[in-house]
Design a protein around this motif. Structure first.
Motif, short mmCIF file in Angstrom:
data_model
loop_
_atom_site.label_atom_id
_atom_site.label_comp_id
_atom_site.label_asym_id
_atom_site.label_seq_id
_atom_site.Cartn_x
_atom_site.Cartn_y
_atom_site.Cartn_z
N ARG A 24 0.88 5.45 -0.02
CA ARG A 24 0.03 6.61 0.26
C ARG A 24 0.86 7.89 0.26
NH1 ARG A 24 -0.76 9.89 4.62
NH2 ARG A 24 -2.78 11.00 4.58
N SER A 38 -5.45 3.75 5.30
CA SER A 38 -4.43 3.06 4.50
C SER A 38 -3.68 2.04 5.34
CB SER A 38 -3.45 4.09 3.91
OG SER A 38 -4.12 5.00 3.05
N ALA A 89 -7.23 9.12 0.64
CA ALA A 89 -6.76 7.87 1.26
C ALA A 89 -6.03 8.24 2.54
CB ALA A 89 -5.83 7.13 0.30
N VAL A 140 0.86 -1.18 0.00
CA VAL A 140 0.00 0.00 0.00
C VAL A 140 0.90 1.23 0.00
CG1 VAL A 140 -1.81 1.28 1.21
CG2 VAL A 140 -1.82 -1.22 1.25
#
Length: 257
Positions: free
Chosen positions: A199, A211, A206, A197
């Motif tokens: 971000r 996240s 998000a 992931v």
């Protein structure tokens, strides 16, 4: 680098594929292909800089989904699951081996479903700016967050956003409900693949806690933050490409912890 653009049709739906790879590797089926999937209203242009950076080492394919990026629309609403299956089938029809799927915003939902449906083909998953925060699952709240993000995106990306949105309005309106209803938090725990992931630290869409929850819900997941907004892959293309490269080299997430 070598580049190729082709439109393929799968089940009556058209998808445009933008392939960029190191010279001589456009048809290399031994190494995994990195597939880039845009968010709602967007196109392959939201991955231009990051695709160039990734293509220094990887064969890459950036996708324009039906109704986006000038591709003819589906004429109907497409579920997130249908879009995920479509991406894999379209890319595979162009001749690829294993896939690394990277999606941004709504594209995170699409690649997560693609990985769930095709575990034998998808090696790993990269979720950039995942949506949707459960507490903000409404069109109004998403519009507010998108407006806030426009203040930190920069002139180039805001231009891409505006022009892409204007030419995708019909399909955008059709896909808004599936995007809002899809629960990424239910799909990610079911994935057997490693999940990265990514971000942006300035991303109002998000959010950090969300996240982190997405990453921790994966069987093998990790969250990495880079300075930037919702389209952090374009603000930090080289850093993003290095993350993806390292992610593939280790094949597991232990090397990123």
């Amino acid at each position: 680098m070598r580049a190729k653009v082709e439109t393929v049709e799968v089940g009556g739906l058209r998808v445009r594929l933008h392939t960029l790879a190191p010279a001589g590797r456009v048809r290399d089926s031994l190494a995994p292909t990195v597939v880039l999937v845009h968010g709602i209203g967007m196109s392959h242009r939201s991955f231009h800089r990051s695709q160039v950076a990734l293509a220094a080492e990887h064969r890459t394919v950036s996708v324009d989904l039906p109704g986006f990026g000038g591709v003819p629309g589906a004429g109907r609403r497409l579920s997130i699951e249908e879009l995920g299956d479509l991406v894999v089938r379209a890319v595979r029809s162009a001749g690829t081996g294993e896939l690394v799927l990277a999606g941004q915003s709504m594209g995170t939902q699409v690649v997560a479903e693609a990985a769930r449906l095709h575990p034998e083909i998808v090696r790993s998953v990269v979720l950039i700016s995942p949506v949707i925060v459960p507490e903000r699952r409404s069109a109004v709240l998403q519009a507010v967050d998108l407006a806030r993000d426009s203040f930190v995106e920069g002139v180039r990306m805001n231009t891409v956003l505006t022009t892409d949105y204007l030419r995708s309005v019909p399909q955008y309106l059709r896909e808004l409900r599936p995007m809002l209803r899809h629960r990424l938090e239910d799909t990610v725990p079911r994935l057997t693949q490693p999940v990265l992931v990514v971000r942006g630290t300035q991303d109002p869409i998000a959010r950090e806690d969300w996240s982190g929850r997405v990453a921790s819900s994966a069987q093998r997941g990790v969250l990495v933050e880079l300075p930037g907004p919702h389209h952090v892959q374009e603000r930090q293309p080289v850093a993003f490409a290095r993350l993806v490269d390292e992610f593939q080299r280790v094949r597991t997430l232990e090397g990123l912890r």
